[in-house]
Design an enzyme around this catalytic site. Sequence first.
Site, PDB file in Angstrom:
ATOM      1  N   CYS A   1      86.466 -16.768 -10.464  1.00 50.36           N
ATOM      2  CA  CYS A   1      86.069 -16.070  -9.249  1.00 50.36           C
ATOM      3  C   CYS A   1      87.261 -15.346  -8.634  1.00 50.36           C
ATOM      4  O   CYS A   1      87.148 -14.203  -8.180  1.00 50.36           O
ATOM      5  CB  CYS A   1      85.454 -17.053  -8.251  1.00 50.36           C
TER       6      CYS A   1
ATOM      7  N   CYS B   1      80.312 -24.272  -6.415  1.00 53.17           N
ATOM      8  CA  CYS B   1      79.521 -23.751  -5.303  1.00 53.17           C
ATOM      9  C   CYS B   1      78.133 -23.293  -5.731  1.00 53.17           C
ATOM     10  O   CYS B   1      77.195 -23.332  -4.929  1.00 53.17           O
ATOM     11  CB  CYS B   1      80.267 -22.606  -4.618  1.00 53.17           C
TER      12      CYS B   1
END
Length: 357
Positions: free
Chosen positions: A101, A194
């Site tokens: 990410c 997440c």
Amino acid sequence: MRVLAAMSGGVDSAVAAARAAEAGHDVTGVHLALSRNPQTYRSGARGCCTLEDSRDARRAADVIGIPFYVWDMADRFHADVVDDFVAEYAAGRTPNPCLRCNEKIKFAAVLDRAVALGFDAVVTGHHARLGPDGLLRRSVDLPKDQSYVLAVLTREQLDRSIFPLGNSTKAEVRAEAARRGLGVADKPDSHDICFIADGDTRRFLAERLGEAPGDVVDATTGAVIGAHSGAYGYTVGQRRGLRLETPAPDGRPRYVLSITPKTNTVTVGPAEALEAAEVTAVRPVWTGGPAPEAPLECQVQLRAHGEVVPATVRLDGGELRAELHRPVRGVAPGQAIVAYRPDPAGDVVLGSATITG
């Protein structure tokens, strides 16, 4: 400077944005909407992809007194992080989605857009430092240090990055948030992955890859001693959940030693068989200076929050080889190897690469 503050809705990014504004920068806050459907990712205060987080980020921006926007990057996040995560497990590797990410979203897509819009840099709440020399360093709060997941960044990306929290502990950040009247001062840290709502990685992968039964094999005898429903549900070093049908003759526990997608086999063996004395890795990124032309003595970290060991590192074309000065157990392909300067502090990042074996 005109800077863009990436605000996740957590306490770290809120304080980082506040510090940047207080330092005199022209700050604009932005929250990244990373889920196509916010309810499908982790819900509640623990996540970074929820509607609640977006609202928390907006409220923090209001308190700080900076403009605030939401950027929809759900499709890019799904392709570069979620799909990559699934593909890596399918290939028998253990990826680090936070690292991906940072590489693909926060310091590629976001930074590229920020520069195109006239911003000079991106501010984040990562616990890491950039020294006066521009080199990436560990945070002073070692348990919270995130230099490992930032080591994939290029020199050009680091030159446009600001990490205001690197010289503070997490306790100091929370206390400052409370003093500033930021409602996220006591918000819990995010944990796990997440985009996996319930934390069940095996279930998440099974829904996307399907059932794929195969054998669990003993490394010593070659005998089939169990069965699995998908090799993607295992990672090197795993001990629990192996569901072995035949106990080891010596009665000792068995660990996952390797995963072979081609034969859909999970190989297990004793703990000492996990020890690795040499690591190979690809796609090296060298940000602590020029790439070494000769063998380099350094310290390496092989997993997020893992132990640090001395090593001799060599670059051979597009491959990095590290001879570990003491064996390390459970080195997993797909994770990163990060090299640190071998001074007493050992806090300067030299470079990183993705482990292949």
